[in-house]
Scaffold this motif. Structure first.
Motif, short mmCIF file in Angstrom:
data_model
loop_
_atom_site.label_atom_id
_atom_site.label_comp_id
_atom_site.label_asym_id
_atom_site.label_seq_id
_atom_site.Cartn_x
_atom_site.Cartn_y
_atom_site.Cartn_z
N ASN A 1 -38.90 -7.14 24.80
CA ASN A 1 -40.27 -6.75 24.46
C ASN A 1 -40.22 -5.43 23.68
O ASN A 1 -40.06 -4.37 24.27
CB ASN A 1 -41.09 -6.60 25.75
N ILE A 2 -40.37 -5.53 22.35
CA ILE A 2 -40.18 -4.34 21.51
C ILE A 2 -41.49 -3.56 21.43
O ILE A 2 -42.47 -4.05 20.87
CB ILE A 2 -39.69 -4.74 20.10
N HIS A 3 -41.51 -2.38 22.04
CA HIS A 3 -42.70 -1.52 21.98
C HIS A 3 -42.27 -0.16 21.47
O HIS A 3 -41.32 0.44 21.96
CB HIS A 3 -43.35 -1.41 23.37
N LEU A 4 -42.94 0.31 20.44
CA LEU A 4 -42.54 1.57 19.81
C LEU A 4 -43.68 2.58 19.92
O LEU A 4 -44.78 2.31 19.42
CB LEU A 4 -42.23 1.33 18.33
N LYS B 1 -28.73 -13.60 21.07
CA LYS B 1 -29.73 -14.64 20.76
C LYS B 1 -30.40 -15.19 22.02
O LYS B 1 -30.83 -16.34 22.05
CB LYS B 1 -29.03 -15.78 20.01
N GLU B 2 -30.47 -14.39 23.08
CA GLU B 2 -31.16 -14.81 24.30
C GLU B 2 -32.58 -15.25 23.94
O GLU B 2 -33.20 -14.68 23.02
CB GLU B 2 -31.25 -13.65 25.29
N LEU B 3 -33.12 -16.19 24.71
CA LEU B 3 -34.48 -16.67 24.43
C LEU B 3 -35.49 -15.51 24.42
O LEU B 3 -36.37 -15.43 23.56
CB LEU B 3 -34.87 -17.72 25.48
N GLY B 4 -35.31 -14.61 25.39
CA GLY B 4 -36.23 -13.47 25.47
C GLY B 4 -36.16 -12.59 24.23
O GLY B 4 -37.17 -12.04 23.78
N THR B 5 -34.96 -12.47 23.66
CA THR B 5 -34.77 -11.67 22.45
C THR B 5 -35.41 -12.38 21.25
O THR B 5 -36.01 -11.75 20.38
CB THR B 5 -33.27 -11.42 22.21
N GLN B 6 -35.31 -13.70 21.23
CA GLN B 6 -35.94 -14.47 20.15
C GLN B 6 -37.45 -14.26 20.17
O GLN B 6 -38.08 -14.02 19.13
CB GLN B 6 -35.64 -15.96 20.30
N LYS B 7 -38.04 -14.32 21.37
CA LYS B 7 -39.49 -14.12 21.49
C LYS B 7 -39.87 -12.70 21.08
O LYS B 7 -40.89 -12.47 20.42
CB LYS B 7 -39.95 -14.37 22.94
#
Ligand SMILES: NC(=O)C1=CN([C@@H]2O[C@H](COP(=O)(O)OP(=O)(O)OC[C@H]3O[C@@H](n4cnc5c(N)ncnc54)[C@H](O)[C@@H]3O)[C@@H](O)[C@H]2O)[C@@H](O)CC1
Ligand SMILES: Nc1ncnc2c1ncn2[C@@H]1O[C@H](COP(=O)(O)OP(=O)(O)O)[C@@H](O)[C@H]1O
Ligand SMILES: [Mg+2]
Length: 282
Positions: A91-94, A109-115
Motif C-alpha cells: 500500500n503505497i502512501h506518500l 511480484k506478490e499479489l499485494g504488490t501488484q495491487k
C-alpha cells in the motif's frame, strides 16, 4: 529503420544544466524511490543512493518495513517511509508531493504488490521511471498503461523488454516492436544493453558510453536512481533519459583503468558519478 542519433559528449553537454549557485535543496527536486522487498533491499539502497548523488535535493524511499534500518543506516541523508507490510510493498502512501518517482527495483511480484502498483498508478501525477518488477507486473497487465503518464521512462533489460513486447526474430523486428510500443503507450523506452538504445516514438538514440564492467548486479537499479533524480530536477523525460544513460555508462569508462572489469560493482557506478558529472562541467 532510421539510423540512430548518437548520444555523444556534445549531445550530453547540450542537455546538461549546471547547478545554479543560488539554488537550495527545496529547488533541486524531491525524488521518491519505491523499491525493495525481503532479500532485495539492496536494490532500494542502490537506487536511492544514486538518486541522491545525481543532484536532486531530497530523496524519500518507500520500502517494506524490513528495509527500515538497512536504509537509514546505509544512507542517513535519505528519508524513508515504510509500508505496513514487513516483507513486501502492499500500500503505497506518500506524505509528500514528489517531483519524480522511480518504481520497481527489487519489489517482486506478490499479489499485494501488484495491487499496490495499480493503486499507485491511479493516483500518481508525478513524472515516472518504471523499472524491473514494476515492468514485469505491467507486462502481465498491459491495460494499466492507460494509467501511466505520457513520456514515462521505462528501463527494461532484454528479458524485461521481451515480457513487454513479446519475442522477436531479428534486431530490426525488436526495434520495430519497441517503436510501436513507445508510440502506442506514449512512453520512452530505454532498451538497456551493450549498447543501450533509447526509443522515443520513432526517434532512436544510441548511447556511446559504457562497457562490460556494467554487467554486474544492481547496475540497472543505479540507472533508475539517476534517471529519477534528473526528472526530479526538472529535466524533460527525453533529456533525462539521454543524459542519465550517458552518465551511467561514463562512470564505467572512467573507473575501468582503476578497477578492471572484474572488481567493478554497482557501488562503483555511484562512486564515480561525481567524476562523470565533472566531465560535463568543463
Ligand atoms: N541487490 C539487490 O537487491 C538486487 C536486486 N535486483 C532485483 O532483482 C529482481 C530480478 O531482476 P533480474 O533482472 O535479475 O531478473 P529477471 O528475471 O527480470 O532477468 C533475468 C533474466 O534476464 C536475462 N538478462 C538480463 N540481462 C540481459 C541482457 N543484457 N541480455 C540478455 N539477457 C539478459 C538473464 O539472463 C535472465 O534470464 C529485480 O527486481 C531487480 O531490480 C537485481 O537488480 C540484482 C541486485
Ligand atoms: N556488456 C555491457 N556493456 C555495457 N553496458 C552493460 C553491459 N552489461 C550490462 N550493461 C548495463 O548495465 C545495466 C544492467 O541493468 P539490469 O540488467 O537492469 O541490472 P540489475 O537489474 O541487476 O540492476 C544496464 O544499464 C545495461 O545497459
Ligand atoms: Mg534491472
Amino acid at each position: 529503420m532510421k539510423s540512430p542519433y548518437l548520444i555523444t559528449k556534445e549531445e550530453a553537454l547540450r542537455v546538461y544544466k549546471p547547478v545554479n549557485p543560488h539554488t537550495h535543496k527545496g529547488l533541486q527536486g524531491h525524488a521518491v524511490i519505491i523499491a525493495g522487498s525481503y532479500g532485495k533491499i539492496g536494490a532500494a539502497v542502490l537506487a536511492s543512493k544514486s538518486c541522491l548523488k545525481s543532484g536532486c535535493g531530497l530523496v524519500t524511499t518507500f520500502i517494506p518495513k524490513c528495509g527500515y534500518q538497512i536504509l537509514q543506516i546505509s544512507i542517513p541523508e535519505v528519508m524513508t517511509v515504510t509500508d505496513e507490510n514487513t516483507n513486501f510493498i502492499t500500500n503505497i502512501h506518500l506524505p509528500l508531493i514528489p517531483q519524480a518517482v522511480g518504481i520497481g527495483p527489487g519489489i517482486g511480484k506478490e499479489l499485494g504488490t501488484q495491487k499496490a502498483l495499480f493503486e499507485f498508478l491511479r493516483i500518481n501525477k508525478a513524472p515516472l521511471v518504471i523499472d524491473a518488477d514494476a515492468l514485469n507486473i505491467l507486462a502481465e497487465n498491459l491495460s494499466w498503461f492507460e494509467l501511466v503518464p505520457e513520456n514515462t521512462i521505462l528501463t527494461p533489460h532484454p528479458k524485461e523488454l521481451e515480457r513487454l513486447i513479446g519475442k522477436w526474430n531479428s534486431d530490426s523486428e525488436k526495434f520495430q516492436k519497441t517503436i510501436a510500443f513507445s508510440e502506442k503507450y506514449k512512453v520512452i523506452v530505454v532498451m538497456k544493453g551493450a549498447p543501450t538504445f533509447i526509443i522515443n516514438k520513432s526517434e532512436i538514440y544510441q548511447n556511446t558510453t559504457g562497457n562490460a564492467a556494467l554487467a554486474t548486479a544492481g547496475s540497472g537499479d543505479v540507472l533508475t536512481g539517476i534517471l529519477t533524480s534528473l526528472l526530479a530536477q526538472g529535466y524533460e523525460p527525453k533529456y533525462a533519459a539521454k543524459l542519465g544513460v550517458y552518465l551511467h555508462g561514463l562512470t564505467a569508462d572512467l573507473a575501468l583503468p582503476k578497477t578492471g572489469y572484474e572488481s567493478f560493482t554497482a557501488s562503483t557506478i555511484i562512486k564515480y558519478l561525481g567524476k562523470a558529472f565533472l566531465e560535463l562541467d568543463n
